[in-house]
Design a protein around this motif. Sequence first.
Motif, PDB file in Angstrom:
ATOM      1  N   ARG A  91      29.590  15.370   1.936  1.00 29.47           N
ATOM      2  CA  ARG A  91      29.461  15.929   3.288  1.00 29.47           C
ATOM      3  C   ARG A  91      30.365  17.140   3.430  1.00 29.47           C
ATOM      4  NH1 ARG A  91      28.039  10.998   7.359  1.00 29.47           N
ATOM      5  NH2 ARG A  91      26.838   9.832   5.824  1.00 29.47           N
ATOM      6  N   GLN A  92      31.583  17.037   2.905  1.00 27.32           N
ATOM      7  CA  GLN A  92      32.505  18.170   2.970  1.00 27.32           C
ATOM      8  C   GLN A  92      32.031  19.308   2.067  1.00 27.32           C
ATOM      9  OE1 GLN A  92      35.200  18.330   5.140  1.00 27.32           O
ATOM     10  NE2 GLN A  92      35.173  20.484   4.558  1.00 27.32           N
ATOM     11  N   ARG A  93      31.496  18.995   0.894  1.00 21.67           N
ATOM     12  CA  ARG A  93      30.974  20.033  -0.002  1.00 21.67           C
ATOM     13  C   ARG A  93      29.808  20.772   0.659  1.00 21.67           C
ATOM     14  NH1 ARG A  93      33.338  18.783  -4.848  1.00 21.67           N
ATOM     15  NH2 ARG A  93      33.451  16.576  -5.322  1.00 21.67           N
ATOM     16  N   ILE A  94      28.892  20.016   1.249  1.00 17.77           N
ATOM     17  CA  ILE A  94      27.761  20.636   1.935  1.00 17.77           C
ATOM     18  C   ILE A  94      28.273  21.520   3.060  1.00 17.77           C
ATOM     19  CG2 ILE A  94      25.725  20.196   3.370  1.00 17.77           C
ATOM     20  CD1 ILE A  94      25.418  17.531   1.705  1.00 17.77           C
ATOM     21  N   ARG A  95      29.248  21.032   3.803  1.00 13.28           N
ATOM     22  CA  ARG A  95      29.824  21.773   4.939  1.00 13.28           C
ATOM     23  C   ARG A  95      30.349  23.136   4.503  1.00 13.28           C
ATOM     24  NH1 ARG A  95      32.233  24.734   7.850  1.00 13.28           N
ATOM     25  NH2 ARG A  95      33.383  24.212   9.732  1.00 13.28           N
ATOM     26  N   GLU A  96      30.915  23.197   3.305  1.00 16.67           N
ATOM     27  CA  GLU A  96      31.486  24.451   2.793  1.00 16.67           C
ATOM     28  C   GLU A  96      30.435  25.557   2.707  1.00 16.67           C
ATOM     29  OE1 GLU A  96      34.823  26.643   1.210  1.00 16.67           O
ATOM     30  OE2 GLU A  96      34.752  24.648   2.135  1.00 16.67           O
ATOM     31  N   PHE A  97      29.191  25.190   2.424  1.00 18.15           N
ATOM     32  CA  PHE A  97      28.141  26.178   2.174  1.00 18.15           C
ATOM     33  C   PHE A  97      26.999  26.104   3.185  1.00 18.15           C
ATOM     34  CE2 PHE A  97      30.227  24.997  -1.802  1.00 18.15           C
ATOM     35  CZ  PHE A  97      30.811  26.228  -2.105  1.00 18.15           C
ATOM     36  N   ALA A  98      27.163  25.292   4.217  1.00 17.18           N
ATOM     37  CA  ALA A  98      26.140  25.127   5.246  1.00 17.18           C
ATOM     38  C   ALA A  98      26.379  26.097   6.404  1.00 17.18           C
ATOM     39  CB  ALA A  98      26.161  23.694   5.771  1.00 17.18           C
TER      40      ALA A  98
END
Length: 135
Positions: A91-98
């Motif tokens: 979720r945090q990884r996706i947030r970085e590039f979302a």
Amino acid sequence: MHDISDELRTQLLAVRDRAYAPYSRHPVGAALVSDDNHTFYGCNVEIANYKGLCAEASAIAALISSGRQTITEIYVIGPGEHLCTPCGDCRQRIREFATPETRIHVLDGQANWLKSYTMDELLPDSFGPENLAGL
């Protein structure tokens, strides 16, 4: 309800089925779409010390390796009929590039749509790159 193309369904099932999950026996596949409409795939890869790579992280690595950095949509498929939502790290990884418009779609084991989330729904009150601005 979200329409999933036959091609995307086929690719998601194939990438999920290539997962290396001998310890959890829980294969996961992911597909993400970049802001220029390229699709990147990933699957989970487990290792003996249990510090494997999630499917979402694998797909994000492919996105970044291609020189792109923005996710517009991501699809996650697990092995069963239940929701297989991204783990906390992902979720945090996706947030970085979302972006606020990024949609996260969760599919059942046959690649049928179950539920979609915005980034705020998946990770409310999140911490991102803008929180580090000016440091």
